[in-house]
Design a protein around this motif. Structure first.
Motif, short mmCIF file in Angstrom:
data_model
loop_
_atom_site.label_atom_id
_atom_site.label_comp_id
_atom_site.label_asym_id
_atom_site.label_seq_id
_atom_site.Cartn_x
_atom_site.Cartn_y
_atom_site.Cartn_z
N TYR A 26 0.86 -1.18 0.00
CA TYR A 26 0.00 0.00 0.00
C TYR A 26 0.90 1.22 0.00
O TYR A 26 1.64 1.46 0.96
CB TYR A 26 -0.90 -0.04 1.24
N ILE A 27 0.86 2.01 -1.08
CA ILE A 27 1.67 3.23 -1.16
C ILE A 27 0.81 4.39 -0.68
O ILE A 27 -0.12 4.84 -1.36
CB ILE A 27 2.17 3.47 -2.59
N GLU A 61 -0.35 -6.18 -10.83
CA GLU A 61 -1.73 -5.92 -10.41
C GLU A 61 -1.72 -4.67 -9.54
O GLU A 61 -1.04 -4.63 -8.51
CB GLU A 61 -2.29 -7.11 -9.64
N LEU A 62 -2.44 -3.65 -9.95
CA LEU A 62 -2.45 -2.37 -9.26
C LEU A 62 -3.87 -1.84 -9.16
O LEU A 62 -4.59 -1.80 -10.16
CB LEU A 62 -1.55 -1.37 -10.00
N VAL A 63 -4.24 -1.42 -7.95
CA VAL A 63 -5.55 -0.81 -7.70
C VAL A 63 -5.32 0.62 -7.22
O VAL A 63 -4.49 0.86 -6.34
CB VAL A 63 -6.34 -1.59 -6.63
N VAL A 64 -6.04 1.57 -7.82
CA VAL A 64 -5.97 2.96 -7.37
C VAL A 64 -7.00 3.14 -6.25
O VAL A 64 -8.15 2.70 -6.37
CB VAL A 64 -6.27 3.94 -8.52
N ALA A 65 -6.61 3.80 -5.17
CA ALA A 65 -7.45 3.90 -3.97
C ALA A 65 -8.53 4.98 -4.09
O ALA A 65 -8.68 5.83 -3.22
CB ALA A 65 -6.58 4.16 -2.74
N LYS A 101 5.41 -7.45 -6.38
CA LYS A 101 4.38 -7.19 -5.39
C LYS A 101 3.13 -6.59 -6.05
O LYS A 101 3.22 -5.84 -7.01
CB LYS A 101 4.89 -6.20 -4.33
N LYS A 102 1.99 -6.90 -5.51
CA LYS A 102 0.74 -6.28 -5.92
C LYS A 102 0.67 -4.90 -5.27
O LYS A 102 1.30 -4.67 -4.23
CB LYS A 102 -0.45 -7.14 -5.51
N LEU A 103 -0.12 -3.98 -5.85
CA LEU A 103 -0.09 -2.60 -5.39
C LEU A 103 -1.47 -2.01 -5.16
O LEU A 103 -2.39 -2.19 -5.97
CB LEU A 103 0.64 -1.72 -6.41
N TYR A 104 -1.59 -1.28 -4.06
CA TYR A 104 -2.76 -0.42 -3.76
C TYR A 104 -2.19 0.97 -3.57
O TYR A 104 -1.40 1.20 -2.63
CB TYR A 104 -3.46 -0.93 -2.50
#
Length: 314
Positions: A64-65, A112-116, A84-87
């Motif tokens: 989580y960035i 795999e990246l999800v924007v918060a 790593k997967k990313l949020y």
């Protein structure tokens, strides 16, 4: 989590331990005493003052960035390289150019990246989308949005968590870049990618007073005005359709008002203990291969393209 700052204390951090199939096992902040304290208070097993060490931790599956936007791209690249997967917090980057670079990195590393953009998953806003999908106001045609806030005081501008938001080199562009992504992204989530968009910023203070328009498919027109130097504060959005309208706020938690068929219906929701929890739950399920990405980088890029267009000097 990279960036254990104030914004994660309640809004997001605790949710990673509450949603099913998830745990927050490591946290990073450059200040050793603060990151140790954060880890102890939240029951997190490992803490780091170096992001590379956290990314290399074999117990960490996803990162989580939660830093300011100016280093999102930097840490995203390191994490994607490590598999790593990313949020990633919003705004996803400083600008659209960086968002396109992030998109390329996701593709390069098959990541795999999800924007918060977490308002997508909050029940209040899910209800608004369902009202529209059910045809309660007929065919939407016009969206009017106003966000007015009083100017920050000299004292407020000395607070570190406010100071960085006012520095375009760190935040992307003041309070507009901090708050408008919530609103722009929800419009994208509901109506799809806009066909056209343009803005008229105050050339003297482009991050203080901004006007913008978007044209969505089916000739749905959005008009927005953001003014962070007003005497009277206002948080208002109205979607008008062929059979009625729906009015709501983004930050004031006012009830949703549906006006249709000659009457007015009100929908109220209790505040969430951790506003990002529904989005984090969806993100975890996506990472586990059980659902689609709740907000892919492609849609985060659309938001950044719109923000750039709204604040571009003519």
């Amino acid at each position: 989590m990279i960036g254990a700052g104030d914004v994660t204390e309640v809004k997001s951090g605790p949710a990673f331990k509450k949603v099913p199939d998830s745990d927050l096992v490591a946290v990073m902040r450059r200040n050793e005493s603060k990151v140790r304290d954060y880890a102890e208070r939240h029951g997190i097993a490992n803490w780091y003052t170096d992001a590379d060490a956290l990314i290399a931790d074999p117990e960490v599956d996803a990162v989580y960035i939660a830093t300011p936007p100016n280093v999102h791209l930097h840490y995203a690249e390191k994490a994607l390289q490590a598999g790593k997967k990313l949020y990633v917090e919003k705004p996803v980057t400083l600008n659209a150019r960086e968002a396109r670079q992030m998109q390329s990195l996701v593709q390069q590393y098959n990541g795999e990246l999800v924007v918060a953009h977490y308002r997508r998953a909050i029940p209040y806003f899910v209800k608004i989308k369902s009202i529209l999908e059910e045809g309660r106001i007929g065919q939407p045609g016009l969206i009017n949005l106003r966000l007015y806030k009083k100017a920050l005081s000299a004292e407020e501008l000395t607070v570190p968590k406010i100071q960085w938001r006012m520095d375009p080199a760190v935040s992307g562009g003041g309070l507009f870049h901090d708050l408008a992504p919530h609103q722009v992204d929800l419009m994208v989530a509901i109506f799809g990618r806009p066909l056209q968009y343009s803005g008229i910023p105050d050339t003297r203070r482009p991050a203080v007073r901004v006007g913008g328009q978007m044209l969505f498919p089916d000739n749905i027109l959005f008009n927005g005005v953001w003014d962070f130097d007003q005497e009277k504060e206002e948080d208002y959005c109205e979607i008008n359709g062929s059979k009625g309208s729906v009015r709501f706020s983004f930050f004031d938690k006012t009830p949703i008002l549906l006006e249709a068929e000659g009457g007015v219906e009100e929908f109220s929701f209790d505040p969430l203990p951790h506003v990002q929890e529904p989005m984090i739950a969806q993100t975890v399920q996506y990472f586990l291969g059980r659902q689609q990405n709740p907000c892919p980088i492609e849609e985060g890029l659309v938001c950044m393209e719109v923000l750039d267009a709204f604040t571009a000097a003519k």
